[in-house]
Scaffold this motif. Structure first.
Motif, mmCIF file in Angstrom:
data_model
loop_
_atom_site.group_PDB
_atom_site.id
_atom_site.type_symbol
_atom_site.label_atom_id
_atom_site.label_comp_id
_atom_site.label_asym_id
_atom_site.label_seq_id
_atom_site.Cartn_x
_atom_site.Cartn_y
_atom_site.Cartn_z
ATOM 1 N N GLU A 10 54.378 10.092 -2.523
ATOM 2 C CA GLU A 10 53.807 10.833 -3.648
ATOM 3 C C GLU A 10 53.694 9.982 -4.916
ATOM 4 O O GLU A 10 54.262 10.289 -5.959
ATOM 5 N N ARG A 11 52.939 8.906 -4.806
ATOM 6 C CA ARG A 11 52.767 8.005 -5.935
ATOM 7 C C ARG A 11 51.622 8.440 -6.845
ATOM 8 O O ARG A 11 51.646 8.184 -8.037
ATOM 9 N N PHE A 12 50.580 9.061 -6.254
ATOM 10 C CA PHE A 12 49.373 9.401 -7.005
ATOM 11 C C PHE A 12 49.248 10.916 -7.123
ATOM 12 O O PHE A 12 49.223 11.624 -6.118
ATOM 13 N N ILE A 13 49.131 11.408 -8.348
ATOM 14 C CA ILE A 13 48.864 12.827 -8.541
ATOM 15 C C ILE A 13 47.472 12.976 -9.137
ATOM 16 O O ILE A 13 47.142 12.373 -10.166
ATOM 17 N N HIS A 14 46.625 13.744 -8.468
ATOM 18 C CA HIS A 14 45.225 13.913 -8.849
ATOM 19 C C HIS A 14 45.076 15.197 -9.666
ATOM 20 O O HIS A 14 45.326 16.292 -9.166
ATOM 21 N N PHE B 195 55.348 10.814 -11.464
ATOM 22 C CA PHE B 195 54.470 10.094 -10.546
ATOM 23 C C PHE B 195 54.145 8.704 -11.085
ATOM 24 O O PHE B 195 54.131 8.481 -12.291
ATOM 25 N N ASP B 196 53.864 7.787 -10.164
ATOM 26 C CA ASP B 196 53.547 6.418 -10.569
ATOM 27 C C ASP B 196 52.174 6.309 -11.211
ATOM 28 O O ASP B 196 51.956 5.486 -12.098
ATOM 29 N N PHE B 197 51.223 7.132 -10.722
ATOM 30 C CA PHE B 197 49.864 7.099 -11.245
ATOM 31 C C PHE B 197 49.336 8.521 -11.430
ATOM 32 O O PHE B 197 49.517 9.369 -10.557
ATOM 33 N N ILE B 198 48.667 8.734 -12.570
ATOM 34 C CA ILE B 198 48.073 10.038 -12.894
ATOM 35 C C ILE B 198 46.555 9.865 -12.818
ATOM 36 O O ILE B 198 45.949 9.231 -13.682
#
Length: 375
Positions: A4-8, A77-80
């Protein structure tokens, strides 16, 4: 890879179902999560039968409370990944800017308007703070994804001091490539001309003013007596402009207009699109790519301004786009004449690319792999 690094981050738009299906089909690997920003009066956006994890943040209407709530749900998260910067309110943008660590995490997937027309002139005190705010967040994001190749150049032109990673990948759905199978060189316009049938002309694809509907109709006014039908999709966008466009169309082209003010069943809509002979996009920015790609595949005769970003790009790729600057003096015969494909290799390459889902998935996979490697 860490889970779960990327949350869209998305909201309710006509593209939402398709893009969720895309990530559910090709990126259901525990690294990606979908987060919907939902207003309390809206129905839930959670999709049944979707394997990728989904969550919702319910917005109350209180700007700062909502901003804190959204940031709280995203910060781990690592990336939003923002599906358009317009998904964020001014309060959210301000709070994000106050957190440099968060700004580095942002991956902005632009949609067109949030890159080309975000700072257009307009009335209201709101502009006094929204323009500087919009400028600051666009300059300081960690990564930018252009969905049309020239958009990457446009981002760098507007924000030369940005240190963002810049990528290109087309926005698409999991099943979008299916519309580009079994290409035929047949042209609806040739059939219409042979059968001496009514010529259907589409103007734009929504009700936004940047499509210059009325300007386009003025250029076509001298052809009002010919056997034509103007198709004006006005089902979303600027409601005030939609009313003005419909009123102008009915006054100046009486009995020769179809003004679509609400969404119609898909089957009926696509049946109508199959009838289009000519389409005019009198705009200088990137927009309506999904519509335009389908028209290229169906050999619709396309008109755009010679100085527009889309005209320049498509012509460079071998796609025969006509100059809309000539419409004011064009004869009906010239309007309905066949166009020539002068770069058959370029044209063939784009047609093949439209039907290749593997090519699109690989571009997105490289983006997420690169970001993960750099983090």
């Amino acid at each position: 890879m860490k889970k779960e690094r990327f949350i869209h981050v998305m909201s309710r738009e006509k593209f939402t179902d398709g893009i969720v299906d895309f990530y559910n089909t090709y990126f259901q690997n525990d690294a990606h999560v979908i987060c919907y920003l939902r207003h309390k009066e809206e129905e839930s956006l959670i999709h049944d039968g979707v394997g990728i994890r989904q969550m919702e943040v319910l917005l109350s209407g209180n700007r700062m409370r909502d901003a804190v709530k959204v940031l709280w749900n995203l910060k781990e998260f690592d990336f939003i990944v923002l599906h358009s910067l317009f998904v964020l309110t001014g309060g959210m943008q301000l709070l994000f800017l106050l957190c440099p660590g968060v700004m580095k995490k942002i991956v902005w997937i632009e949609w067109g308007g949030d890159l080309y027309t975000w700072n257009m002139k307009g009335p209201g005190i709101k502009r006094l703070y929204m323009i500087p705010l919009g400028l600051a967040i666009r300059k300081r994001i960690g990564s930018f994804v252009g969905i049309f190749p020239p958009d990457c150049e446009e981002y760098l032109r507007q924000f030369p001091a940005s240190r963002a990673n810049v990528f290109y990948a087309p926005y698409c759905s999991a099943k979008g490539h299916l519309a580009y199978q079994d290409y035929s060189s047949d042209r609806r316009l040739s059939r219409t001309r042979k059968e001496k049938d009514t010529v259907y002309i589409q103007i734009g694809h929504n009700a936004m003013r940047s499509l210059n509907h009325i300007e386009t109709m003025r250029m076509l006014q001298h052809l009002a007596g010919e056997d034509i039908k103007l198709f004006l999709p006005l089902s979303y966008g600027d409601e005030e402009n939609a009313r003005e466009v419909e009123e102008y169309a009915r006054e100046h082209f009486p009995g020769k207009t179809i003004c679509l003010r609400s969404f119609m069943p898909k089957d009926e809509y696509f049946e109508l699109l199959d009838r289009i002979d000519i389409a005019i996009f009198q705009t200088y920015r990137q927009c309506g790519l999904g519509n335009i790609y389908q028209m290229i595949f169906r050999n619709v005769k396309l008109f755009m301004p010679e100085k527009s970003v889309m005209y320049k790009y498509f012509v460079s790729q071998g796609i025969p786009i006509q100059k809309s600057d000539t419409l004011s003096e064009i004869s009906f015969g010239q309007l309905c004449s066949d166009y020539r494909i002068t770069d058959s290799c370029g044209h063939k390459k784009m047609i093949e690319s439209l039907g290749s889902v593997e090519e699109k998935v690989e571009l997105w996979r490289k983006i997420y792999d690169n970001l993960s490697a750099e983090e």
